[in-house]
Structures are given as C-alpha cells and as structure tokens.
Enzyme design. Structure first.
Site, PDB file in Angstrom:
ATOM      1  CG  HIS A 267      -1.816   1.177   1.338  1.00 15.25           C
ATOM      2  ND1 HIS A 267      -3.133   1.148   0.946  1.00 15.25           N
ATOM      3  CD2 HIS A 267      -1.589   2.435   1.789  1.00 15.25           C
ATOM      4  CE1 HIS A 267      -3.679   2.339   1.153  1.00 15.25           C
ATOM      5  NE2 HIS A 267      -2.764   3.147   1.674  1.00 15.25           N
ATOM      6  CD  GLU A 268       1.548   3.575   3.732  1.00  9.35           C
ATOM      7  OE1 GLU A 268       1.708   4.644   3.105  1.00  9.35           O
ATOM      8  OE2 GLU A 268       0.521   3.343   4.408  1.00  9.35           O
ATOM      9  CG  HIS A 271       0.278   6.228  -0.586  1.00  8.81           C
ATOM     10  ND1 HIS A 271      -0.726   6.971  -1.157  1.00  8.81           N
ATOM     11  CD2 HIS A 271      -0.308   5.534   0.433  1.00  8.81           C
ATOM     12  CE1 HIS A 271      -1.874   6.741  -0.502  1.00  8.81           C
ATOM     13  NE2 HIS A 271      -1.646   5.869   0.454  1.00  8.81           N
ATOM     14  CD  GLU A 298      -5.827   5.212   0.433  1.00  8.57           C
ATOM     15  OE1 GLU A 298      -4.827   5.936   0.632  1.00  8.57           O
ATOM     16  OE2 GLU A 298      -6.094   4.212   1.133  1.00  8.57           O
TER      17      GLU A 298
END
Ligand code: CO
Length: 504
Positions: A267-268, A271, A298
């Site tokens: 997830h990170e 980003h 997101e």
C-alpha cells in the site's frame, strides 16, 4: 511589464514555501521513526514555528498581486500548459489560505489538540461522553471554517475541497449510493456462499527479518527505488514524499501474521511510486510537481495493494518464494487456499482491519454522519446511537462498545472532516484505472505471473504521475479511462474475484 519576471517571482516564492514544508515533513518523519520520546516538546515548537513562517510567506499579499497580473496574461491561453496549471492551482490555495482568519486557525489548532487528547481517553475507556463536548466544539469550528471558505450547497463541499479539490457532495453521493446497494448485495451472497476460505491459515510464525526481506523484494519488483527511497518502521505506517530523490515509507511487523506488514508495505509503496513518478526534478515546489488529490493518491496505493497484491497472478509468482522463506507456516498451504484467505470477506468493527469490500461501508457510514453533523441534522450526542443503528443495518452486527464503533478513528478529533470519502474514492479510481490498464496492456496478468510489473508502473507514470496537478481528479479519470468516475469497474472487479473464491 515583464510577465516572465512576474511568473518567475511567483514560482520562486512558492518554491521557498515548499522547501520549508519539506523541512516540516522530514521533522515529522523523524518524530514518527527515530526521535527519542523526550524530544516531543521541542519538536512541536520546531514544527509550530515552521507552520507560522510557511503561512506568513504563502499569504504574502505580493503573491496575490502576482497572481492577478498573471491571470490576465498570455500564459492562460493554453489551459493545460505548465504555467497555466501552476497559476490556477496556486490561486486556489492562496484564496483558501487567505480566507481563513488567523483567529480561527489558532482556535482550530488549540481545540483539535485538546479534542485529540480527550478522544484518546474516551477511546481507552470506551466512553463517548468524555469526547462529546469536544466533538461539538470541533464541528462548530468546521462550520465556521466552511463559512470562511464559502461554498455552494452545503458546508461539506467546502471542507471536502481541502482533500479532493474540485469535487462535490452531489457527485460523490450519487456514486456512493449505487456502490452501497451493490456491496450489500455482494455481502448477502457471500454470507450464503457454498464455499468459504479459511483466514486462520494466515496465522503462524513469520520471522520479522524474513518478512522485511520478502516485503522489500516485492516492492522493489514494483519499482520502488532504494536510491531515492527509504523503508523504516513506525507505529502508524505512512509514506512521505519529502522532495526530489527522497521518498520515505514506513511499515510495522506482526510476527504472527505475514499479511499485515506485507499488504501495508505494498500500500505505502503505491503511494511512494506516485511520489517517485511525479517529475519533481523539473517541478518540485509547484502544483505541477504535486499529487492531484488524496483520492488519486489513495488510488495508487490501493491499486498496488489490491488489484496487484491480492491477485492470483501476483501470487502465482510470489507464493512459491513465500513458501520457501516461511517454510514452517506455509509449506502445508496451497496457493488457492492462500489466495482465498487474503481475500476473505467478513463484516467487522474496525475500518483499518476491514477487507476491501466491507471497507467501503465503513466509509459510507462516516460520510453520511459527517454530512448530517455539518448540516446540523444531528447533534454530536446523537452519534453513538446513529452509528450503531446504521452499522447494524449495513453490516448486520451489533456494535458492542464505542471504542469498536464511533470512537475508533482519530480523524474527527483532529478536525479532518471531509477526509473519509477519499478512501473509497481511491478504491473506485483504482479499479477504473486498472481496468483501462488491462485493456491497454492485454498480457498484464501474464506479466505478473513472471514477476514483471514495470509495464504497469510505466503506464501509471505516463497516464497519471507525470501530470502532477495538470488535471483535477474528475478530469483525469475521464482523460485516462474515457469515462467519469463510476462504481461499476470496482463492483465488476469484486464480482469476478468472488465468483472464483466463493463460487457465487
Ligand atoms: Co493510503
């Protein structure tokens, strides 16, 4: 009048502000990762002073003068040019910043700081009454803030714009309404499904060092670059794009579960890839060197975490490796069971632990309550009752205590009203972008099976990252996919997945 000189002056002033902001970012990163606990007092003085200088510099009337001059210049002829985009977006932020009276800014900062302390205590004791009076004050300040910004329709629109510029409640409400119906329908079918995966197989012994090595190898294959990035641990995982050549993400490890850290890391990394894909070498410090919105940000994290990281093709490549590395816990698990377990759907109390389907119901519930609070249709003391009864309706379960319900998130105590919808917008943008990427790269899934992600990464960079803020989110999604934002790609994606796993 030398217009080029004026533009250069505007950019150099704004860049200075951005460089100061990036100093705050690095101090904040340090606070979350390495700073000794006792340093917190001095750190908040450092951050407070920087915030004051930044605000003063950015609201300098000279910026307003330069903007007015430039808005009537030839720079604005091509609306998509670098100059026009920078002028448009700097104007947007400048107006917002100068509209807020200093007294209100100080009041919000003081009140939310108190509200956060009381929220933490209320959550610990699971007693909403401790938090209620502070929430009431925060809501009143949020209404004042919305009034200061000005808005059409309802106050929520003004606050939403801080996180999702150009978006509005009406647009979102329409998409969310359709989404809710479809999700409740999927959950009902899953409840009665003939087969169900066993999430317990994800528990076991997962050496933290091996998790780190495995997780890093995954995100390096996505294109995360250790020459211009760092990976550290923190209590709350996050990603911070500090500046050109410096993007930092954090994670946290659970020795009994592989999935938490691994999906958090993916997830990170999503980003981070966005931050790394923006052309900061040429545009750092200006809107062309910034992300579009929280929702688009997101979408990048969700796309790598879910569309890629929870796909069968991804695990066809990585599961045999995971089995070799975590022999003890995974050698008796087969790919299909593992794939089912990481996509297990079940209603649960806590948003941040929710699966990718029910997650959105958590958001829709908060979105409805926030709007009602700001429209004064609800009082803050009504929140526990309203939360619990809506929760029962959407999830089919009773909330046992407020710490598992309306007290779980920090956002409201911090004055972050209008923030929650960006999470679900991110999920919807992600599915719609990914659907188009698959059309443009027909053998994308076969590439995943070989551990190749570079083509997807380049597609995202070309279509989304490199544009900075050239397009607002609603324009970008249409430019890239040919259609306005819709719930349908996301629902199709879920249905495809669950028809295989749940045989529904
Ligand atoms: Co995120």
């Amino acid at each position: 009048m030398d217009i080029k000189k004026s533009y250069d002056e505007l950019i150099s002033r704004v860049k200075e502000v951005s460089i100061l902001s990036s100093c705050s970012s690095i101090l904040w990163w340090d606070q979350e990762t390495y700073m000794p606990k006792a340093g917190v007092g001095h750190r908040s003085e450092q951050l407070g002073l920087l915030a004051k200088i930044i605000h003063k510099k950015f609201t300098d009337p000279r910026i307003g003068e330069l903007l007015s001059e430039l808005e009537n210049s030839d720079y604005m002829k091509d609306k998509e040019s670098v100059e026009a985009v920078n002028i448009r977006e700097i104007r947007h932020y400048y107006d917002k910043q100068t509209k807020l009276p200093e007294k209100l800014v100080v009041e919000i900062s003081k009140t939310t700081s108190l509200a956060q302390q009381n929220w933490a205590e209320a959550r610990k004791k699971s007693d909403f009454s401790i938090f209620a009076p502070f929430l009431e004050k925060v809501i009143n300040l949020m209404i004042e803030k919305a009034d200061a910004y000005g808005y059409e329709g309802e106050p929520y629109n003004a606050l939403l714009d801080d996180y999702e510029p150009g978006s509005n409640v009406k647009e979102i409400e329409e998409v969310f309404k359709n989404l809710k119906t479809e999700i409740i329908n999927i959950l009902e079918r899953i409840k009665n499904a003939p087969v169900k995966p066993d999430p317990k197989i994800l528990e076991g012994n997962f050496d933290v060092n091996l998790q780190r090595i495995f997780g890093e190898s995954v995100i390096l294959s996505f294109g995360f670059d250790l020459n211009s990035g760092r990976i550290d641990t923190s209590t709350h995982p996050f990603c911070s794009g500090i500046g050109p050549g410096d993007t930092r993400l954090t994670t946290r490890f659970d020795p009994n579960r592989l999935s938490n850290a691994l999906f958090g890391l993916m997830h990170e990394a999503g980003h981070a890839l966005y931050e790394m894909g923006i052309d900061k070498t040429n545009h750092f410090g200006t809107p062309m060197g910034e992300a579009v919105s929280l929702g688009i940000h997101e979408s990048q994290s969700r796309l790598w975490e879910n569309q890629v990281g929870r796909s069968k093709s991804f695990w066809k490549y990585f599961f045999p490796q995971a089995q070799r590395i975590f022999k003890q816990s995974l050698s008796n698990v087969d790919l299909d069971s593992f794939y089912g377990a990481i996509n297990y759907v079940t209603p649960s109390y806590i948003r941040v632990e929710a699966d990718e389907t029910t997650y959105n119901l958590h958001i829709l519930l908060r979105f409805e309550l926030e709007r009602a609070l700001l429209n004064k249709e609800l009082k803050s003391s009504d929140i526990p009752y309203e939360w619990n009864s809506r929760f029962k309706k959407y999830f089919g379960i009773d909330v046992d205590k407020d710490s598992n319900g309306c007290l779980q998130d920090i956002h409201w105590s911090g004055g972050l009203f209008g923030y929650f919808p960006t999470y679900t917008l991110g999920n919807l943008f992600a599915a719609q972008f990914f659907e188009k990427a698959k059309k443009d790269i027909p053998d994308l899934e076969q590439q995943f099976e070989k551990g190749i992600f570079s083509e997807l990464r380049n597609w995202l960079k070309e279509n989304i990252h490199k544009h900075g803020q050239r397009y607002r989110a609603n324009v970008l999604i249409e430019k890239v996919t040919g259609k306005p934002l819709s719930h349908i790609p996301f629902i199709n994606y879920l249905n495809r997945k669950y028809s295989e796993i749940y045989k529904i």
